[in-house]
Scaffold this motif. Structure first.
Motif, PDB file in Angstrom:
ATOM      1  N   GLU A 254     -21.348  51.391  92.045  1.00 53.06           N
ATOM      2  CA  GLU A 254     -21.811  52.771  91.977  1.00 53.06           C
ATOM      3  C   GLU A 254     -22.239  53.278  93.340  1.00 53.06           C
ATOM      4  N   THR A 255     -22.717  52.382  94.175  1.00 51.38           N
ATOM      5  CA  THR A 255     -23.075  52.735  95.557  1.00 51.38           C
ATOM      6  C   THR A 255     -22.629  51.596  96.463  1.00 51.38           C
ATOM      7  N   GLU A 256     -22.416  51.897  97.712  1.00 50.62           N
ATOM      8  CA  GLU A 256     -22.070  50.878  98.688  1.00 50.62           C
ATOM      9  C   GLU A 256     -22.482  51.369 100.068  1.00 50.62           C
ATOM     10  N   PRO A 257     -22.816  50.461 100.974  1.00 49.91           N
ATOM     11  CA  PRO A 257     -23.196  50.880 102.324  1.00 49.91           C
ATOM     12  C   PRO A 257     -22.025  51.538 103.036  1.00 49.91           C
ATOM     13  N   ILE A 258     -22.296  52.622 103.719  1.00 49.07           N
ATOM     14  CA  ILE A 258     -21.257  53.364 104.440  1.00 49.07           C
ATOM     15  C   ILE A 258     -21.387  53.080 105.930  1.00 49.07           C
ATOM     16  N   THR A 259     -20.393  52.433 106.485  1.00 51.90           N
ATOM     17  CA  THR A 259     -20.368  52.174 107.925  1.00 51.90           C
ATOM     18  C   THR A 259     -19.929  53.439 108.661  1.00 51.90           C
ATOM     19  N   GLN A 260     -19.957  53.391 109.986  1.00 46.14           N
ATOM     20  CA  GLN A 260     -19.523  54.542 110.756  1.00 46.14           C
ATOM     21  C   GLN A 260     -18.054  54.853 110.512  1.00 46.14           C
ATOM     22  N   SER A 261     -17.231  53.795 110.427  1.00 49.66           N
ATOM     23  CA  SER A 261     -15.805  54.030 110.158  1.00 49.66           C
ATOM     24  C   SER A 261     -15.602  54.629 108.769  1.00 49.66           C
ATOM     25  N   GLY A 262     -16.431  54.194 107.798  1.00 51.66           N
ATOM     26  CA  GLY A 262     -16.356  54.774 106.471  1.00 51.66           C
ATOM     27  C   GLY A 262     -16.772  56.230 106.448  1.00 51.66           C
ATOM     28  N   ALA A 263     -17.818  56.550 107.198  1.00 57.49           N
ATOM     29  CA  ALA A 263     -18.275  57.938 107.290  1.00 57.49           C
ATOM     30  C   ALA A 263     -17.212  58.820 107.941  1.00 57.49           C
ATOM     31  N   ASP A 264     -16.552  58.290 108.963  1.00 57.48           N
ATOM     32  CA  ASP A 264     -15.475  59.047 109.622  1.00 57.48           C
ATOM     33  C   ASP A 264     -14.327  59.301 108.651  1.00 57.48           C
ATOM     34  N   CYS A 265     -14.019  58.311 107.828  1.00 63.50           N
ATOM     35  CA  CYS A 265     -12.957  58.452 106.837  1.00 63.50           C
ATOM     36  C   CYS A 265     -13.292  59.546 105.836  1.00 63.50           C
ATOM     37  N   LEU A 266     -14.519  59.550 105.326  1.00 67.06           N
ATOM     38  CA  LEU A 266     -14.920  60.556 104.335  1.00 67.06           C
ATOM     39  C   LEU A 266     -14.961  61.952 104.951  1.00 67.06           C
ATOM     40  N   ALA A 267     -15.362  62.026 106.226  1.00 65.77           N
ATOM     41  CA  ALA A 267     -15.360  63.326 106.909  1.00 65.77           C
ATOM     42  C   ALA A 267     -13.937  63.848 107.059  1.00 65.77           C
ATOM     43  N   TRP A 268     -12.998  62.940 107.329  1.00 63.90           N
ATOM     44  CA  TRP A 268     -11.588  63.341 107.432  1.00 63.90           C
ATOM     45  C   TRP A 268     -11.092  63.856 106.079  1.00 63.90           C
ATOM     46  N   LEU A 269     -11.477  63.161 105.004  1.00 61.68           N
ATOM     47  CA  LEU A 269     -11.090  63.593 103.655  1.00 61.68           C
ATOM     48  C   LEU A 269     -11.607  64.987 103.326  1.00 61.68           C
ATOM     49  N   ASP A 270     -12.794  65.304 103.802  1.00 64.52           N
ATOM     50  CA  ASP A 270     -13.393  66.612 103.515  1.00 64.52           C
ATOM     51  C   ASP A 270     -12.515  67.763 103.985  1.00 64.52           C
ATOM     52  N   ASN A 271     -11.663  67.500 104.964  1.00 63.92           N
ATOM     53  CA  ASN A 271     -10.838  68.552 105.555  1.00 63.92           C
ATOM     54  C   ASN A 271      -9.414  68.595 104.999  1.00 63.92           C
ATOM     55  N   GLN A 272      -9.150  67.826 103.924  1.00 60.53           N
ATOM     56  CA  GLN A 272      -7.810  67.793 103.343  1.00 60.53           C
ATOM     57  C   GLN A 272      -7.777  68.589 102.024  1.00 60.53           C
ATOM     58  N   PRO A 273      -6.606  69.107 101.668  1.00 60.55           N
ATOM     59  CA  PRO A 273      -6.489  69.856 100.402  1.00 60.55           C
ATOM     60  C   PRO A 273      -6.737  68.959  99.190  1.00 60.55           C
ATOM     61  N   PRO A 274      -7.113  69.535  98.061  1.00 64.90           N
ATOM     62  CA  PRO A 274      -7.361  68.738  96.853  1.00 64.90           C
ATOM     63  C   PRO A 274      -6.131  67.937  96.418  1.00 64.90           C
ATOM     64  N   GLU A 275      -6.363  66.692  96.020  1.00 67.27           N
ATOM     65  CA  GLU A 275      -5.345  65.803  95.450  1.00 67.27           C
ATOM     66  C   GLU A 275      -4.098  65.686  96.323  1.00 67.27           C
ATOM     67  N   SER A 276      -4.286  65.644  97.638  1.00 68.56           N
ATOM     68  CA  SER A 276      -3.156  65.605  98.567  1.00 68.56           C
ATOM     69  C   SER A 276      -3.012  64.279  99.294  1.00 68.56           C
ATOM     70  N   VAL A 277      -4.008  63.402  99.187  1.00 68.70           N
ATOM     71  CA  VAL A 277      -4.055  62.203 100.029  1.00 68.70           C
ATOM     72  C   VAL A 277      -3.709  60.960  99.208  1.00 68.70           C
ATOM     73  N   VAL A 278      -2.830  60.116  99.759  1.00 70.11           N
ATOM     74  CA  VAL A 278      -2.545  58.798  99.195  1.00 70.11           C
ATOM     75  C   VAL A 278      -3.453  57.785  99.877  1.00 70.11           C
ATOM     76  N   PHE A 279      -4.240  57.076  99.081  1.00 68.30           N
ATOM     77  CA  PHE A 279      -5.157  56.064  99.602  1.00 68.30           C
ATOM     78  C   PHE A 279      -4.491  54.703  99.481  1.00 68.30           C
ATOM     79  N   VAL A 280      -4.193  54.067 100.598  1.00 69.41           N
ATOM     80  CA  VAL A 280      -3.484  52.789 100.634  1.00 69.41           C
ATOM     81  C   VAL A 280      -4.486  51.681 100.939  1.00 69.41           C
ATOM     82  N   ALA A 281      -4.756  50.827  99.947  1.00 70.55           N
ATOM     83  CA  ALA A 281      -5.706  49.729 100.129  1.00 70.55           C
ATOM     84  C   ALA A 281      -5.313  48.596  99.199  1.00 70.55           C
TER      85      ALA A 281
END
Length: 482
Positions: A254-281
């Motif tokens: 439900e929660t997890e620690p957010i590293t700087q790289s994780g925060a950068d990733c989420l900030a990048w997501l904030d600038n993308q259109p809805p349901e447009s990103v493929v998450f590869v993991a």
């Protein structure tokens, strides 16, 4: 071992111990369970942490400063004389030896804790049954994979006794009583060669499943209705007899620690259109070959779709190469990605090394699809947040999960492997990425995933007396009765 004073015996809240096997795919779900027991069900929980060969991600997760006051991490120090294994030992065999070596002191640990009311073990910690029988401590198993694999595991001793050939050579799919047939090519990797040590370990743990006082399943009835009905009603499971099963899922982070790289990733997501990103993991331990990684890179680029890629250095020998060092950030993508890839995709792609805040990415409105190895934890997270999947199985039972998600549940698309080259081609990758993001078929998968997301929320709801919530309540009531 960390010191901890157990609660007094007269407390109305039971003291239980939780024991995972190594690997983030096992540590995380039992950690989620421990947190749920402590926060929502009033339990005092001792989480027994095998520290031998702990990965950076494991250390980070279990050193969180914000634990519930009734949850304590108890470190089990590395065995003084561990079994010496060859460097090429397969990951599952290595895992089983680590558990075997490091549970030699389990009896003294449980006595030091004041004999908990119950011990909840991972499916690969069945050595605990003998110890707990001596101490009169009931053992419950938390099955961290699907209910379908649990049913297969209960059936495996029968197969081992009655079938002489290799299971992969059977002319027809495996028919587990009451369940959907399993194609032989989709069988869990550990049973595809009955002559090797991996099979012997998996069979051993499977034969011990009926010893449990109860089986906690990380699923819910709307997700695996046929299998759960079979386990409850089919005469085969009564004859074993199978332990009483409690579907308590989906339990996810439900929660997890957010590293700087994780925060950068989420900030990048904030600038993308809805349901447009493929998450590869590809999970906590998955690795691609160099040839396949190159095809993935070209396929993503050719698709023109936005993507987040949790990338690791390729490994041509072992798809589980990162299993024991997940969280290691020494990867340098420039050394193994196609020349110019980073520059050409910088406007549509975002790369992370080794690890990402997966749940945060999946719940984000810009995420449109999850390209996953189909490990059970990732599958549950994807369904919890209503995200359809590109199914890319690598090892363990992931081929079985992928087929069920694509063919039975209808929330995933499976890329086809080029039989001549032994890889999924860049053209096929372009096709599936475009399909899941832009096509009507992709929209239909997204609708089905959202329906499962709603049913998962209902199952876990305390206010609505959800089926999974009530299952865990019944287990805790048993511990209070003990």
């Amino acid at each position: 071992m960390a010191t901890y004073s157990p609660p007094r015996s007269e407390t109305p809240n039971p003291h239980v111990a939780v024991l995972p096997s190594p690997g983030m795919g096992h540590i995380i779900p039992l950690w989620n369970l421990a947190n749920r027991l402590a926060t929502d069900h009033g339990c005092h929980v001792s989480y027994l942490n095998i520290t031998a060969e702990a990965s950076p991600a494991q250390i980070q997760l279990l050193s969180s400063p914000n634990l519930p006051p009734t949850l304590h991490v108890i470190d089990i120090p590395p065995a003084k004389e561990p079994t010496q294994l060859p460097d090429d030992t397969l990951a599952f065999t290595r895992l089983c030896h680590i558990v075997d070596d490091n549970l030699r002191e389990l009896k003294s640990i449980l006595l030091d804790l004041g004999k908990p009311k119950a011990l909840v073990i991972d499916i690969f910690c069945t050595q605990a049954f003998e110890v707990c029988k001596e101490l009169s401590i009931p053992v419950y198993t938390f099955y961290t994979a699907s209910a379908a694999l649990f049913a297969f595991s209960l059936y495996l001793p029968v197969m081992d006794h009655e079938i002489e050939c290799e299971f992969v050579d059977l002319p027809e799919p495996v028919r587990v009583p009451g369940c959907s047939p399993i194609r032989t090519e989709d069988l869990i990797v550990q049973v595809k060669n009955r002559k090797i040590e991996e099979y012997k370990w998996f069979l051993l743990h499977s034969t011990r499943l009926p010893m449990a006082a109860g089986m906690l399943l990380n699923t819910w009835k709307e997700f695996e209705p046929i299998t759960l009905k079979a386990i409850k009603e089919n005469p085969f499971y009564h004859q074993i007899p199978a332990p009483l099963s409690y579907p308590i899922g989906p339990l996810i982070k439900e929660t997890e620690p957010i590293t700087q790289s994780g925060a950068d990733c989420l900030a990048w997501l904030d600038n993308q259109p809805p349901e447009s990103v493929v998450f590869v993991a590809l999970g906590s331990g998955g690795s691609l070959t160099a040839a396949q990684l190159t095809e993935v890179a070209w396929g993503l680029e050719l698709s023109g779709q936005r993507f987040i890629w949790v990338i690791r250095a390729p490994n041509d020998v072992d798809p589980t190469a990162a299993f024991f060092n997940v969280g290691d950030k020494t990867n340098n993508p420039k050394t193994f990605l196609p020349e110019g890839f980073l520059e050409r995709t910088k406007e549509v792609g975002h790369l992370l090394s080794s690890w990402a805040p997966q749940c945060e990415v999946l719940r984000h409105q810009s995420t449109g699809a999850f390209w996953s190895h189909c490990g059970w934890n990732s599958t549950l997270e994807s369904m919890t947040y209503g995200v359809p999947m590109i199914a890319w199985p690598l090892y363990a039972e992931q081929r079985m999960n992928a087929s069920v998600l694509a063919e039975d549940v209808g929330v995933a698309v499976k890329p086809a492997v080029n039989p001549e080259k032994g890889v999924v081609s860049r053209e096929e990758i372009k096709r599936v990425v475009t399909t899941i993001i832009k096509s009507e078929k992709g929209k239909d998968m997204r609708r089905k995933a959202r329906e499962l997301s709603e049913s998962a929320a209902t199952a876990l709801s305390r206010s609505e007396n959800g089926s999974s919530y009530e299952s865990l309540v019944r287990v805790v009531q048993e511990w209070k009765g003990n």
